[in-house]
Scaffold this active site. Structure first.
Site, PDB file in Angstrom:
ATOM      1  N   ASP A   9      37.869  43.315  40.548  1.00  0.00           N
ATOM      2  CA  ASP A   9      37.575  41.965  41.045  1.00  0.00           C
ATOM      3  C   ASP A   9      36.324  41.448  40.336  1.00  0.00           C
ATOM      4  O   ASP A   9      35.559  42.226  39.751  1.00  0.00           O
ATOM      5  CB  ASP A   9      37.334  41.967  42.566  1.00  0.00           C
ATOM      6  CG  ASP A   9      37.032  40.565  43.105  1.00  0.00           C
ATOM      7  OD1 ASP A   9      37.767  39.619  42.768  1.00  0.00           O
ATOM      8  OD2 ASP A   9      36.046  40.401  43.858  1.00  0.00           O
ATOM      9  N   SER A  10      36.111  40.143  40.421  1.00  0.00           N
ATOM     10  CA  SER A  10      34.901  39.547  39.860  1.00  0.00           C
ATOM     11  C   SER A  10      33.655  40.018  40.619  1.00  0.00           C
ATOM     12  O   SER A  10      32.557  39.922  40.105  1.00  0.00           O
ATOM     13  CB  SER A  10      34.996  38.028  39.937  1.00  0.00           C
ATOM     14  OG  SER A  10      35.147  37.637  41.290  1.00  0.00           O
ATOM     15  N   TYR A  40      34.248  33.806  39.061  1.00  0.00           N
ATOM     16  CA  TYR A  40      35.254  33.520  38.034  1.00  0.00           C
ATOM     17  C   TYR A  40      35.947  32.178  38.297  1.00  0.00           C
ATOM     18  O   TYR A  40      36.525  31.589  37.390  1.00  0.00           O
ATOM     19  CB  TYR A  40      36.343  34.597  38.038  1.00  0.00           C
ATOM     20  CG  TYR A  40      36.027  35.874  37.285  1.00  0.00           C
ATOM     21  CD1 TYR A  40      34.717  36.229  36.931  1.00  0.00           C
ATOM     22  CD2 TYR A  40      37.056  36.744  36.933  1.00  0.00           C
ATOM     23  CE1 TYR A  40      34.468  37.419  36.252  1.00  0.00           C
ATOM     24  CE2 TYR A  40      36.815  37.922  36.250  1.00  0.00           C
ATOM     25  CZ  TYR A  40      35.519  38.263  35.911  1.00  0.00           C
ATOM     26  OH  TYR A  40      35.278  39.434  35.238  1.00  0.00           O
ATOM     27  N   GLY A  41      35.924  31.744  39.549  1.00  0.00           N
ATOM     28  CA  GLY A  41      36.742  30.589  39.953  1.00  0.00           C
ATOM     29  C   GLY A  41      36.380  29.285  39.271  1.00  0.00           C
ATOM     30  O   GLY A  41      37.165  28.345  39.257  1.00  0.00           O
ATOM     31  N   CYS A  71      41.999  40.207  42.532  1.00  0.00           N
ATOM     32  CA  CYS A  71      41.318  38.915  42.365  1.00  0.00           C
ATOM     33  C   CYS A  71      42.426  37.907  42.059  1.00  0.00           C
ATOM     34  O   CYS A  71      43.208  38.120  41.112  1.00  0.00           O
ATOM     35  CB  CYS A  71      40.342  39.008  41.205  1.00  0.00           C
ATOM     36  SG  CYS A  71      39.594  37.433  40.731  1.00  0.00           S
ATOM     37  N   CYS A 182      41.865  33.980  47.954  1.00  0.00           N
ATOM     38  CA  CYS A 182      40.760  34.565  47.183  1.00  0.00           C
ATOM     39  C   CYS A 182      40.401  35.834  47.930  1.00  0.00           C
ATOM     40  O   CYS A 182      40.257  35.804  49.162  1.00  0.00           O
ATOM     41  CB  CYS A 182      39.570  33.610  47.141  1.00  0.00           C
ATOM     42  SG  CYS A 182      38.058  34.392  46.519  1.00  0.00           S
ATOM     43  N   THR A 183      40.275  36.939  47.222  1.00  0.00           N
ATOM     44  CA  THR A 183      40.092  38.220  47.915  1.00  0.00           C
ATOM     45  C   THR A 183      38.736  38.329  48.619  1.00  0.00           C
ATOM     46  O   THR A 183      38.544  39.222  49.438  1.00  0.00           O
ATOM     47  CB  THR A 183      40.281  39.396  46.937  1.00  0.00           C
ATOM     48  OG1 THR A 183      39.421  39.199  45.795  1.00  0.00           O
ATOM     49  CG2 THR A 183      41.724  39.481  46.484  1.00  0.00           C
TER      50      THR A 183
END
Ligand code: DGL
Length: 264
Positions: A9-10, A40-41, A71, A182-183
């Site tokens: 994940d980010s 990252y979004g 992610c 979104c995680t």
């Protein structure tokens, strides 16, 4: 020896997916959070793809049984490239999440709360519509929520105000299913449950649950030794603090390590 399952994940969001997996199996896990370059979004598709592959490369060196792109943004922009690049299975969260939402929605009205990148990619909408083109999908991008949760606000007044503000953006859209796309967001699930009273009859979908169902084949047949190797690309102490809040690590043999990636 059982090969580990990797999670990427980010930042800390993928911990919400790892948590679901840990409830199923003590198989060895790897986790990498790109905390240096989160969020990252708001990045370009090219950046998301490059960063994702750089991080998964670090896990590939450890010969994983499979890797989960935990992610949504990275799934939207890098899943195909990752599947083409590696010889182990790479699993994303959007396909399973979209399918679970389709199965739940009676009214055929699905709300998607995600990063701006995920909403813009149209990936959820397309996947949902591939099952049923008559389903209405409304997406809202929630960048401030990613930042708040990444900073450790998971169940306080600050995060509650942010979530309330984003839920208002759905206006009078009469959805019966909300995808936490979104995680990071399932880490604040209790706040969502407070703000959306049960009598509204809204199903809250966490894509982690159907995603982890796909991992069964890779779990250690002997139950696993509970080893977890956590990596982050920035301050490892800050990352460890959140991991220890989110996960029950008492029965695990966990190590935390800062790793270097290609640069911002
Ligand atoms: N947790 C991520 C997701 O599921 C990304 C959040 C971000 O880095 O913006 O989309």
């Amino acid at each position: 020896m059982t090969k580990p399952i990797g999670f990427f994940d980010s930042g800390v969001g993928g911990l919400s997916v790892l948590k679901v997996a840990m409830e199923q199996s003590n198989t060895p896990y790897l986790y990498i959070g790109d905390t240096l370059r989160v969020p990252y979004g708001v990045r370009t598709p090219e950046e998301v793809k490059r960063f994702t592959l750089e991080c998964i490369d670090l896990m590939a060196a450890q010969d994983p049984a499979a890797v989960v792109i935990a992610c949504n943004t990275a799934t939207a922009y890098a899943l195909k490239a990752a599947q083409a690049r590696y010889d182990f299975p790479v699993i994303g969260v959007i396909g399973p999440g979209a399918r679970a939402a389709v199965e739940k929605s009676q009214k055929k009205k699905i709300a998607l709360l995600a990063t701006e990148g995920t909403v813009k990619s149209g990936h959820y909408r397309e996947t949902i519509r591939s099952y049923d083109p008559s389903i209405e999908v409304v997406g809202v991008g929630a960048p401030d929520l990613v930042v708040a949760i990444q900073d450790g606000h998971m169940d306080d007044a600050e995060v509650e105000a942010i979530i309330a503000r984003y839920l208002e953006e759905f206006g009078d859209f009469d959805y019966d299913t909300l995808i936490l796309g979104c995680t990071h967001f399932p880490l604040a699930r209790s706040v969502f449950e407070r703000l959306i009273p049960a009598e509204r009859g809204v199903a809250i979908i966490d894509p982690a649950v159907p995603t982890v169902q796909q991992l069964e084949a890779y779990f250690a047949p002997d139950g696993g030794d509970g080893s977890i190797q956590f990596m982050a690309t920035d301050d490892i102490v800050a990352f460890q603090n959140i991991a220890e809040r989110v996960l029950d690590l008492s029965g695990s043999k966990s190590v935390f390590q800062k790793v270097n990636v290609g640069g911002k």
